[in-house]
Design a protein around this motif. Structure first.
Motif, short mmCIF file in Angstrom:
data_model
loop_
_atom_site.label_atom_id
_atom_site.label_comp_id
_atom_site.label_asym_id
_atom_site.label_seq_id
_atom_site.Cartn_x
_atom_site.Cartn_y
_atom_site.Cartn_z
N PRO A 70 -31.19 2.71 -50.71
CA PRO A 70 -30.53 3.82 -50.01
C PRO A 70 -31.57 4.79 -49.44
N PRO A 71 -31.22 5.53 -48.41
CA PRO A 71 -32.16 6.51 -47.86
C PRO A 71 -32.35 7.68 -48.81
N ASP A 72 -33.50 8.31 -48.71
CA ASP A 72 -33.81 9.48 -49.53
C ASP A 72 -33.53 10.72 -48.70
N TRP A 73 -32.42 11.39 -49.01
CA TRP A 73 -32.00 12.55 -48.22
C TRP A 73 -32.65 13.82 -48.76
N PRO A 74 -33.42 14.53 -47.95
CA PRO A 74 -34.03 15.79 -48.39
C PRO A 74 -33.07 16.98 -48.28
N PHE A 75 -31.85 16.75 -47.80
CA PHE A 75 -30.84 17.81 -47.67
C PHE A 75 -29.48 17.18 -47.89
N ARG A 76 -28.50 18.00 -48.26
CA ARG A 76 -27.14 17.51 -48.50
C ARG A 76 -26.09 18.33 -47.77
N THR A 77 -26.51 19.26 -46.94
CA THR A 77 -25.59 20.09 -46.16
C THR A 77 -26.17 20.28 -44.77
N PHE A 78 -25.33 20.80 -43.87
CA PHE A 78 -25.80 21.11 -42.52
C PHE A 78 -26.54 22.43 -42.49
N ASP A 79 -25.95 23.44 -43.14
CA ASP A 79 -26.50 24.79 -43.07
C ASP A 79 -26.94 25.25 -44.46
N GLY A 80 -27.35 26.50 -44.55
CA GLY A 80 -27.81 27.03 -45.82
C GLY A 80 -29.32 27.00 -45.93
N PRO A 81 -29.85 27.59 -47.01
CA PRO A 81 -31.31 27.70 -47.15
C PRO A 81 -32.01 26.35 -47.27
N ARG A 82 -31.33 25.30 -47.76
CA ARG A 82 -31.95 23.99 -47.89
C ARG A 82 -31.18 22.93 -47.09
N GLY A 83 -30.47 23.38 -46.07
CA GLY A 83 -29.68 22.48 -45.26
C GLY A 83 -30.48 21.82 -44.14
N PHE A 84 -29.78 20.96 -43.40
CA PHE A 84 -30.42 20.21 -42.33
C PHE A 84 -30.97 21.14 -41.26
N GLY A 85 -30.24 22.24 -41.00
CA GLY A 85 -30.66 23.15 -39.94
C GLY A 85 -32.00 23.80 -40.18
N THR A 86 -32.41 23.91 -41.46
CA THR A 86 -33.71 24.50 -41.76
C THR A 86 -34.78 23.42 -41.97
N ASP A 97 -35.17 12.34 -34.10
CA ASP A 97 -36.27 11.64 -34.76
C ASP A 97 -36.19 11.81 -36.28
N CYS A 98 -35.78 12.99 -36.72
CA CYS A 98 -35.65 13.25 -38.15
C CYS A 98 -34.62 12.32 -38.78
N ILE A 99 -33.46 12.20 -38.17
CA ILE A 99 -32.41 11.33 -38.71
C ILE A 99 -32.82 9.86 -38.59
N GLU A 100 -33.52 9.52 -37.52
CA GLU A 100 -33.98 8.14 -37.36
C GLU A 100 -34.93 7.76 -38.49
N GLN A 101 -35.81 8.67 -38.88
CA GLN A 101 -36.75 8.39 -39.95
C GLN A 101 -36.03 8.16 -41.27
N ILE A 102 -34.92 8.89 -41.50
CA ILE A 102 -34.19 8.78 -42.76
C ILE A 102 -33.28 7.56 -42.77
N LEU A 103 -32.51 7.37 -41.70
CA LEU A 103 -31.48 6.33 -41.67
C LEU A 103 -31.94 5.03 -41.02
N GLY A 104 -33.02 5.08 -40.25
CA GLY A 104 -33.46 3.90 -39.52
C GLY A 104 -33.65 2.66 -40.39
N PRO A 105 -34.37 2.76 -41.52
CA PRO A 105 -34.57 1.57 -42.36
C PRO A 105 -33.26 0.98 -42.88
N SER A 106 -32.31 1.84 -43.26
CA SER A 106 -31.01 1.34 -43.73
C SER A 106 -30.26 0.64 -42.62
N ARG A 107 -30.27 1.21 -41.43
CA ARG A 107 -29.58 0.59 -40.29
C ARG A 107 -30.19 -0.77 -39.95
N ASP A 108 -31.53 -0.83 -39.95
CA ASP A 108 -32.20 -2.09 -39.64
C ASP A 108 -31.87 -3.16 -40.68
N ALA A 109 -31.84 -2.77 -41.96
CA ALA A 109 -31.51 -3.73 -43.01
C ALA A 109 -30.07 -4.22 -42.89
#
Length: 315
Positions: A70-86, A97-109
């Motif tokens: 599974p991908p290693d997600w460094p965030f679990r929300t869109f907003d907030g102090p540790r969200g995707f937006g930051t 590019d950020c999402i491609e780096q996280i999800l790309g390997p799973s999609r390719d597999a």
């Protein structure tokens, strides 16, 4: 609106009629779309800060059942102090590019597993029996109805004159160019010799193609027909109707119930094998850049979007 209950149930197994591979692909596309869309107009998004963790947990569980990392997600929300937006900084391309780096390997597999599934189905041969081919529309697309659901009889109710329909029995060795010529001679060019009928059939099929890459495939594949024994090669059949969906949106766009209405090319090979050839556009191997001063959009090649070609079968 996201069915949270359904998503939570996916952690324990796929719904009836679906496989873990189906579910994994759908969840990957959902998460990819919504995170890439974050920060834009948000149209078509299904996720919010409350249900993103639910989807990520389901995605992880399904991938693990498929023995994938599974991908290693460094965030679990869109907003907030540790969200995707930051987490991401910069332009829309940086977000992508950020999402491609996280999800790309799973999609390719997952794509590799899909290829293996296509090959497995190819070796078994498709289920069901051959009924007819509706193909090579030269003009308006035909409109179809299922006239008799018991016998699976399809009828063209509009624009039948723009397409070709092949209903002859399909022999075990598949459909050859010579058999197509015999059918064409009997139904469309009576009295013509084999060579003249072959020329007439080829020109008629070629007229159904309006894409230069598809025309190139047609010319390249059919060139050996002119060689000795060429008429006994499998016939390349363009623009074959695979699905028909009569339900459309108010906008006039095709319903998402069916991903693709026509195949670019079809080969009916021996042992009931059906080989589908799709000629992908630039959107399959490149990323669009923002429009230039003339309003034109240019694409940049991307390794993550590259897909290798392989035969695909349809049931």
């Amino acid at each position: 609106m996201l069915d949270v209950g359904l998503v939570e149930s996916l952690r324990f197994g796929p719904p009836a009629g679906h496989t873990d591979l189906d579910v994994a692909v759908a969840l990957t596309r959902l998460v990819h779309h919504d995170f890439v869309s974050h920060g834009t107009d948000g149209k078509g998004r299904h996720l919010d800060d409350e249900n993103v963790p639910v989807v990520i947990k389901a995605h992880r569980a399904v991938l693990e059942r498929l023995a994938l990392q599974p991908p290693d997600w460094p965030f679990r929300t869109f907003d907030g102090p540790r969200g995707f937006g930051t987490y991401w900084r910069g332009s829309w391309q940086a977000r992508r590019d950020c999402i491609e780096q996280i999800l790309g390997p799973s999609r390719d597999a997952l794509e590799e597993l899909q290829e293996l599934e296509y090959e497995r189905r190819f070796t078994k041969g498709p289920s069901g029996s051959f009924k007819n081919l509706i193909f090579a529309a030269d003009g308006a697309k035909p409109q179809l109805v299922l006239r008799d659901a018991v016998n699976n009889d399809v009828e063209i109710v509009r624009h039948a004159d723009t397409c070709l329909v092949f209903t002859d029995p399909l022999p075990p060795h598949g459909l050859t160019w010579r058999q197509m010529i015999a059918w064409w001679t009997h139904n469309h060019q009576p009295g013509a010799d084999e060579k003249a009928a072959a020329s007439g059939l080829y020109r008629r099929l070629y007229r159904s193609l309006d894409s230069p890459p598809e025309q190139l495939v047609m010319r390249t594949y059919c060139a050996p027909y002119a060689e000795e024994g060429g008429f006994d090669l499998p016939a390349l059949i363009p623009q074959v109707y695979l699905h028909y969906d009569p339900y459309t949106r108010r906008s006039g766009k095709q319903s998402r119930a069916l991903y693709r209405q026509r195949m670019d090319f079809l080969l009916l090979a021996p042992d009931r094998a059906r080989i589908v050839i799709e000629v992908d556009g630039v959107q399959h191997y490149g990323r669009p850049n923002p429009p230039d001063e003339k309003g034109e959009v240019r694409y940049t090649a991307c390794r993550g979007c590259t897909r290798r070609w392989s035969p695909r079968t349809v049931g």
